[in-house]
Structure formats: C-alpha cells, structure tokens
Design a protein around this motif. Structure first.
Motif, short mmCIF file in Angstrom:
data_model
loop_
_atom_site.label_atom_id
_atom_site.label_comp_id
_atom_site.label_asym_id
_atom_site.label_seq_id
_atom_site.Cartn_x
_atom_site.Cartn_y
_atom_site.Cartn_z
N GLY A 1 58.72 83.23 11.20
CA GLY A 1 58.00 82.76 12.21
C GLY A 1 56.98 81.53 11.81
O GLY A 1 56.81 80.45 12.18
N TYR A 2 56.43 81.83 10.85
CA TYR A 2 55.34 81.00 10.03
C TYR A 2 55.98 79.79 9.56
O TYR A 2 55.55 78.63 9.77
CB TYR A 2 54.60 81.65 9.11
N LEU B 1 57.53 72.88 12.38
CA LEU B 1 57.21 71.94 13.68
C LEU B 1 55.80 71.41 13.39
O LEU B 1 56.05 70.16 13.83
CB LEU B 1 57.23 73.30 14.66
N VAL B 2 54.90 71.94 12.76
CA VAL B 2 53.73 71.33 13.10
C VAL B 2 53.91 69.83 12.08
O VAL B 2 53.29 68.78 12.22
CB VAL B 2 52.58 72.12 12.47
N LEU C 1 61.51 70.17 10.36
CA LEU C 1 61.69 71.07 11.35
C LEU C 1 62.65 72.22 10.67
O LEU C 1 62.34 73.37 10.90
CB LEU C 1 62.56 70.42 12.43
N ARG D 1 57.99 87.84 10.23
CA ARG D 1 56.75 86.94 10.31
C ARG D 1 56.79 85.67 9.39
O ARG D 1 56.28 84.41 9.96
CB ARG D 1 55.74 87.82 9.82
N CYS E 1 58.85 78.52 10.82
CA CYS E 1 59.16 77.58 12.02
C CYS E 1 58.09 76.95 12.31
O CYS E 1 58.18 75.70 12.56
CB CYS E 1 59.86 78.50 12.95
N LEU E 2 56.93 77.65 12.64
CA LEU E 2 55.72 77.00 13.19
C LEU E 2 55.21 75.90 12.09
O LEU E 2 54.81 74.89 12.79
CB LEU E 2 54.52 77.90 13.47
N LEU E 3 55.26 76.14 10.93
CA LEU E 3 54.53 75.31 9.95
C LEU E 3 55.61 73.91 9.94
O LEU E 3 55.25 72.69 9.91
CB LEU E 3 54.54 75.78 8.61
N GLY F 1 61.20 74.61 7.16
CA GLY F 1 60.13 75.67 7.30
C GLY F 1 61.35 77.03 7.41
O GLY F 1 61.05 78.25 6.56
#
Length: 137
Positions: A11-12, A18-19, A57, A8, A14-16, A60
């Motif tokens: 995943g967070y 990317l954002v 990118l 998790r 990677c998402l953060l 994260g």
C-alpha cells in the motif's frame, strides 16, 4: 502479522509511486528547463520525462514486491520473475521500439510493468502470506 506488514508495504509503495508520478508529471514544465537552456533540448526532454514519471507508478509495487520476496526467501521466484521481465524488455528493445529514446524508455516501462504485475500476482496468489481464500483448492 507478516501478511499485514506486507500488505501495508504494498500500500505504501503504491501511494508513494503515485505521489512521485503525479508530482513529477505536473512539475515537468519546471523540471525540463533544468536540463538545458536550449528550447530544442527542452522540447526533446518532455517525452522521456513523461515516460519516466509513468514508470514511478509501477516502481512502488516493484520495490515492495521484491522486498517481500527477499524477506520470504523466495529467491527462485524472484529470479524467474526478473528473468521474464528482462526477456520482455529485450524483446521490446529488439523490436522497432528500441530504435528511439522514447522506445528505450518504454521498454524499461514494460520491464517495470511486468515486474509489478508479477510480484503483485505472486503476493496475492502464490506467496505464503496470501489470503487463503484467493487460491483454488
């Protein structure tokens, strides 16, 4: 439970990352004039700012992986990964790439990219939290 938490966190991360990368990249026309009112400076800042948005990118992954390695007490693995990443960055800096500001930022990006790939590989293949089907017998 530890594996799910680590997955998790990755995943967070990677998402953060990317954002932040997409947000910074698309806000560059708004952000770059904040550095200076001079058009030459605004133009000169665009390249390094775009490179730094790319670095988000992989950051994260890097931060999630380093945190997981610290939590596992895998200090030796983290030290080896970091030393190899520094070697990658120094190699870039000693090449002709290190002669420009964009090249220096690209060498930092190479360090972060190496770190991100290495901590992800460690998490998937070598970590005590790896999924057992991923490692050869």
């Amino acid at each position: 439970a530890g594996r799910e938490v680590a997955d998790r966190i990755f995943g967070y991360g990677c998402l953060l990352g990317l954002v932040l990368a997409v947000g910074q990249f698309f806000l560059l026309p708004t952000i770059t004039p904040l550095f200076s009112p001079l058009p030459e400076v605004i133009e000169a800042v665009k390249g390094p700012a775009a490179i730094s948005s790319f670095i988000h990118l992989v950051n994260g992954l890097v931060f999630a992986g380093e945190g997981t390695l610290l939590g596992l007490g895998a200090y030796k693995d983290l030290a080896v990964i970091t030393a190899m990443g520094v070697g990658c960055m120094v190699s870039c800096l000693l090449s002709p790439l290190g002669k420009s500001l964009n090249g220096i930022l690209l060498s930092l990006a190479a360090f972060n990219l190496f770190q991100g790939l290495a901590v992800t590989l460690h998490h998937v293949r070598f970590s005590p939290l790896r999924r057992r089907g991923f490692r050869g017998k």
